[in-house]
Motif scaffolding. Structure first.
Motif, PDB file in Angstrom:
ATOM      1  N   UNK A 181       0.815  -1.215   0.000  1.00  0.00           N
ATOM      2  CA  UNK A 181       0.000   0.000   0.000  1.00  0.00           C
ATOM      3  C   UNK A 181       0.848   1.265   0.000  1.00  0.00           C
ATOM      4  N   UNK A 182       2.168   1.138   0.176  1.00  0.00           N
ATOM      5  CA  UNK A 182       3.017   2.324   0.285  1.00  0.00           C
ATOM      6  C   UNK A 182       4.420   2.003  -0.202  1.00  0.00           C
ATOM      7  N   UNK A 183       5.009   2.939  -0.933  1.00  0.00           N
ATOM      8  CA  UNK A 183       6.415   2.860  -1.305  1.00  0.00           C
ATOM      9  C   UNK A 183       6.978   4.271  -1.305  1.00  0.00           C
ATOM     10  N   UNK A 239      11.402   2.700   1.645  1.00  0.00           N
ATOM     11  CA  UNK A 239      10.444   2.116   2.573  1.00  0.00           C
ATOM     12  C   UNK A 239       9.271   1.523   1.808  1.00  0.00           C
ATOM     13  N   UNK A 240       8.843   0.349   2.245  1.00  0.00           N
ATOM     14  CA  UNK A 240       7.705  -0.339   1.651  1.00  0.00           C
ATOM     15  C   UNK A 240       6.802  -0.823   2.771  1.00  0.00           C
ATOM     16  N   UNK A 241       5.484  -0.705   2.601  1.00  0.00           N
ATOM     17  CA  UNK A 241       4.514  -1.157   3.600  1.00  0.00           C
ATOM     18  C   UNK A 241       3.449  -2.008   2.914  1.00  0.00           C
ATOM     19  N   UNK A 242       3.085  -3.119   3.534  1.00  0.00           N
ATOM     20  CA  UNK A 242       2.062  -4.007   2.985  1.00  0.00           C
ATOM     21  C   UNK A 242       0.668  -3.603   3.462  1.00  0.00           C
ATOM     22  N   UNK A 243      -0.332  -4.236   2.899  1.00  0.00           N
ATOM     23  CA  UNK A 243      -1.710  -3.999   3.321  1.00  0.00           C
ATOM     24  C   UNK A 243      -1.890  -4.247   4.817  1.00  0.00           C
ATOM     25  N   UNK A 299       9.191  -2.354   5.880  1.00  0.00           N
ATOM     26  CA  UNK A 299      10.577  -2.742   5.692  1.00  0.00           C
ATOM     27  C   UNK A 299      11.185  -1.867   4.611  1.00  0.00           C
ATOM     28  N   UNK A 300      12.422  -2.187   4.234  1.00  0.00           N
ATOM     29  CA  UNK A 300      13.056  -1.556   3.088  1.00  0.00           C
ATOM     30  C   UNK A 300      12.613  -2.314   1.841  1.00  0.00           C
ATOM     31  N   UNK A 301      13.359  -2.185   0.762  1.00  0.00           N
ATOM     32  CA  UNK A 301      13.026  -2.975  -0.421  1.00  0.00           C
ATOM     33  C   UNK A 301      13.206  -4.460  -0.136  1.00  0.00           C
ATOM     34  N   UNK A 302      14.036  -4.789   0.877  1.00  0.00           N
ATOM     35  CA  UNK A 302      14.170  -6.157   1.362  1.00  0.00           C
ATOM     36  C   UNK A 302      13.212  -6.351   2.527  1.00  0.00           C
TER      37      UNK A 302
END
Length: 468
Positions: free
Chosen positions: A274-276, A414-418, A423-426
């Motif tokens: 949901x977020x990057x 930064x990445x966030x799931x539903x 986390x980061x890209x990892x």
């Protein structure tokens, strides 16, 4: 399993074996026919093999002291090799571990025994020394730890008495060989790299049955991934067992590599996301301009029917009015902020899961920012299973430079799931590296590629490559 080994590592518990191989394994029972390994087990902090089922009284292996290749701290023991016998009966507080650890880079071999103490052997192996490690339990409350440094022709042995146990006894139902590889501090290498090599592994049960890591017991491969699940990118994994289950290596793994005709960087899959977000420094324009390409941050859905949902932010080198733009299925436009070369810029895309995207661009050098909302058609039916941070270029327009040129530097990714996992890209999802080649195949010449991830997956560069 984790609490026991971590306790052993925290106190630097390591030892070795050689004397045990001479007589404590038991010679009465015949070697058992090997059994195929079962399904893999996933961990976020270790990789190797373990045997489970009967009670083991003896375990031995030989290894060569490896150089340090991953970040190390005494708190984690990252990169350390471990030989373990463990009592696992599912009773909280009743776990019992007997282990030997060898620190990568040499200088330290330690032993540890739950309810028996821990300590270091009085030897200092160097990188390249060949060690044989062994743990033997006499079934009368004593564990023997032995290490022989064949290169220095030195043997050390320690006998430990279990002071007490929760059940009044011990049954080592697990025998394992592991390498500690903590996902959150171990960056992926540019190519697969061997961490440790184990050889001559032997196990003996209480009843005297003998075998290797493969025997009349259940054997599991342990794979370290981001998130400790099969969906995460592999951090470290063992090779196949060789020589009837005696030998194997543990390898630090590079990310899967995908070839494209236009993109270079890193991409996450599965999610859903949901977020990057990513930070970057706006570079000067390249000469010729086509060599500069574009920075791309995106959410989208890969696979299935079309049309598919997507949301992109693009940044052009050189800065200026209109140099940062957004696009999705329902809208497109340019941000009003006007960064200069050298300005620090943060761009992000947020999906509210209620039919809307929010695109944000902020020039932190000038203190300006803008957010734009747009409809998100199709995202309700097709989860956003892709998050990407990439460089984008037209291969046909590129003039090959005489030397490699860094086009983009991404940081703070930064990445966030539903479900709120951040986390980061990892992260606890699959991550792949994209490389731009002529024709988009492994056979093509590399036009643009990414550097190895650093800062726990939050930083990398995209480079325009020379053909020399």
């Amino acid at each position: 399993m984790r609490s026991g080994i971590r306790h052993a590592v925290y106190v630097a518990m390591t030892a070795g074996t050689a004397l045990l191989a001479l007589g404590l394994a038991g010679a009465a029972a015949p070697a058992a026919a090997p059994r195929s390994a079962g399904s893999p087990v996933y961990s976020s902090w270790m990789s190797g093999y373990q045997a489970q089922g009967p009670s083991f009284r003896w375990a031995t292996t030989t290894l060569t002291v490896a150089p340090r290749q991953v970040p190390y701290s005494p708190a984690t023991g990252n990169g350390t090799a471990v030989l373990l016998l463990a009592d696992r009966h599912g009773i909280p507080g009743s776990e019992l571990d007997a282990g030997i650890t060898v620190k990568a880079g040499g200088g330290s071999v330690t032993w540890g025994q739950t309810y028996g103490g821990f300590g270091a052997f009085s030897l200092r192996p160097a990188v390249g020394d060949r060690l044989t490690l062994g743990i033997y339990y006499d079934r009368h409350g004593h564990t023997y730890f032995t290490v022989t440094d064949h290169s220095q022709r030195v043997t050390r042995s320690v006998r430990v008495t279990l002071s007490r146990t929760p059940r009044g006894g011990v049954e080592y139902t697990t025998a394992g060989l592991y390498v500690l590889a903590y996902a959150f501090i171990t960056p992926p290498p540019a190519r697969d790299t061997q961490l440790w090599q184990f050889a001559g592994t032997r196990l003996t049960t209480y009843s005297g049955a003998r075998g290797t890591m493969l025997g009349p017991w259940s054997t599991s491969k342990i794979i370290a991934t981001n998130g400790g699940a099969s969906a995460g990118s592999v951090v470290a994994s063992p090779s196949a067992l060789r020589d009837h289950g005696q030998d194997f290596g543990v390898w630090l793994r590079s990310l899967p590599l995908a070839y494209t005709p236009a993109f270079a960087g890193y991409a996450d899959s599965t999610g859903p996301f949901r977020f990057v977000s990513a930070d970057l420094t706006v570079p000067a324009r390249q000469v010729p301009p086509a060599n500069g390409g574009t920075a791309l941050v995106a959410l989208g859905h890969n696979g299935g029917a079309t049309p598919r949902p997507y949301a992109n932010i693009e940044v052009l080198p050189g800065g200026g009015a209109g140099s940062i733009s957004y696009t999705c299925n329902a809208a497109s436009g340019r941000f009003t902020i006007s960064p200069r070369p050298g300005d620090r810029v943060t761009v992000s895309i947020y999906y509210d899961r209620n039919g809307h995207y929010t695109f944000t661009a902020a020039d932190t050098t000038q203190g300006t920012s803008q957010a734009v909302s747009a409809a998100a058609p199709y995202a309700g039916q097709m989860p956003l299973n892709s998050a990407e941070v990439l460089g984008m270029i037209s291969n046909a327009a590129v003039t090959t430079p005489p030397a490699g040129i860094r086009l983009w530097q991404f940081t703070g990714i930064r990445v966030t799931t539903y479900n709120g996992t951040r986390s980061s890209i990892l992260g606890p999802w699959a991550t792949s590296e994209w490389t731009d080649t002529t024709g988009g195949t492994p056979a093509g010449a590399v036009v643009m590629s990414a550097s190895t991830l650093s800062s726990a997956g939050g930083t990398f560069s995209v480079w325009l490559r020379s053909r020399s």
